[in-house]
Scaffold this active site. Structure first.
Site, PDB file in Angstrom:
ATOM      1  N   ASN A  50       0.851  -1.184   0.000  1.00  0.00           N
ATOM      2  CA  ASN A  50       0.000   0.000   0.000  1.00  0.00           C
ATOM      3  C   ASN A  50       0.888   1.236   0.000  1.00  0.00           C
ATOM      4  OD1 ASN A  50      -1.504   2.281   1.164  1.00  0.00           O
ATOM      5  ND2 ASN A  50      -3.160   0.806   1.476  1.00  0.00           N
ATOM      6  N   LYS A  51       0.859   1.985  -1.099  1.00  0.00           N
ATOM      7  CA  LYS A  51       1.745   3.138  -1.241  1.00  0.00           C
ATOM      8  C   LYS A  51       1.476   4.200  -0.184  1.00  0.00           C
ATOM      9  CE  LYS A  51       2.501   2.537  -6.210  1.00  0.00           C
ATOM     10  NZ  LYS A  51       2.345   3.131  -7.565  1.00  0.00           N
ATOM     11  N   GLY A  52       0.225   4.346   0.215  1.00  0.00           N
ATOM     12  CA  GLY A  52      -0.103   5.320   1.247  1.00  0.00           C
ATOM     13  C   GLY A  52       0.529   4.957   2.575  1.00  0.00           C
ATOM     14  N   ASP A  58      -1.804  -4.205   9.836  1.00  0.00           N
ATOM     15  CA  ASP A  58      -3.133  -4.420   9.268  1.00  0.00           C
ATOM     16  C   ASP A  58      -4.063  -3.452   9.957  1.00  0.00           C
ATOM     17  OD1 ASP A  58      -4.722  -5.860   7.331  1.00  0.00           O
ATOM     18  OD2 ASP A  58      -5.850  -6.621   9.030  1.00  0.00           O
ATOM     19  N   PHE A 103      -5.333   8.426   2.097  1.00  0.00           N
ATOM     20  CA  PHE A 103      -5.773   7.370   1.192  1.00  0.00           C
ATOM     21  C   PHE A 103      -6.912   6.625   1.864  1.00  0.00           C
ATOM     22  CE2 PHE A 103      -2.519   5.690   3.955  1.00  0.00           C
ATOM     23  CZ  PHE A 103      -2.950   4.416   4.290  1.00  0.00           C
ATOM     24  N   GLY A 104      -7.478   5.655   1.179  1.00  0.00           N
ATOM     25  CA  GLY A 104      -8.553   4.865   1.768  1.00  0.00           C
ATOM     26  C   GLY A 104      -9.770   5.706   2.108  1.00  0.00           C
ATOM     27  N   TYR A 105     -10.237   5.570   3.335  1.00  0.00           N
ATOM     28  CA  TYR A 105     -11.447   6.266   3.771  1.00  0.00           C
ATOM     29  C   TYR A 105     -11.157   7.648   4.363  1.00  0.00           C
ATOM     30  CZ  TYR A 105     -13.508   1.597   3.351  1.00  0.00           C
ATOM     31  OH  TYR A 105     -13.939   0.377   2.872  1.00  0.00           O
TER      32      TYR A 105
END
Length: 209
Positions: A14-16, A74, A165-167
């Protein structure tokens, strides 16, 4: 176990997350390498039922393959109105290879279908929290250290911000009156679930030196 090395191996693609770990460890004078630097490694199937299980599986699989200590993360979003979902399925909430945008759209659609409250103009849909589990694993000794962290906020119907990133664009922090995606990297690191878990890890490492 210690981090007496100039290079930290983080088991993520995951780059973020890589960017956040690079920012955190730069202050300690350490370089971060990730799975982008080891493309020959097999992909780890994250089939654990908890964040901690997935983090341990990633750390152990990659650590055993490389023969050196590995840090694995995680993390995910737990929404109160959805009984803690999407949880460990956060990255694939809208499907196995879903994009951040697709996951965000599904989250909003699911919450809006619940018709939370009577005020349809209310932008805050539900309390929520980001949760992170970190595991540092040393294959030479089989020793591992596990820590966790959380960040409390709200899911907002009005996405904002181009960072993170993501949410992050939907995760509103009342204290800042901004979403996580509107914060600087330094601000996010100071309050985020991953930042908290990392600080806890470093404290644990110091206590066993």
């Amino acid at each position: 176990m210690n981090l007496d090395t100039d290079i930290i191996i983080v088991a993520t693609q995951n780059k973020g997350k890589v960017k956040e770990f690079e920012h955190a460890f730069a202050a300690l004078g350490k370089q971060v390498k990730s799975m982008f630097d080891y493309p020959e490694l097999p992909e780890v199937v994250e089939d654990g039922v908890t964040f901690a299980e997935n983090a341990m599986k990633k750390a152990k699989t990659v650590g055993d393959a490389l023969g050196i200590p590995v840090l694995a993360d995680d993390s995910g979003l737990c929404v109160d109105a959805l009984d803690g979902k999407p949880g460990v399925y956060s990255a694939r909430y809208a499907g196995e290879h879903a994009t951040d945008e697709e996951n965000n759209r599904k989250l909003l659609r699911t919450l809006e279908e619940l018709k939370l409250g009577e005020d349809t103009d209310q932008p805050l849909l539900s309390p929520a929290r980001f949760v992170c589990s970190l595991v540092l694993y040393n294959p030479a000794t089989g020793e591992s250290i596990e820590t966790s962290g959380a960040a409390e906020g709200w899911i907002t119907a009005e996405a904002a911000g181009g960072g993170g990133f993501g949410y992050d664009p939907l995760f509103y922090i009342p204290e800042y009156e901004k979403t996580m995606a509107e914060l600087t990297l330094g601000q996010k690191q100071a309050i985020s679930h991953r930042g908290a878990a990392l600080r806890n890890l470093l404290d644990r490492l110091k206590s066993v030196e």
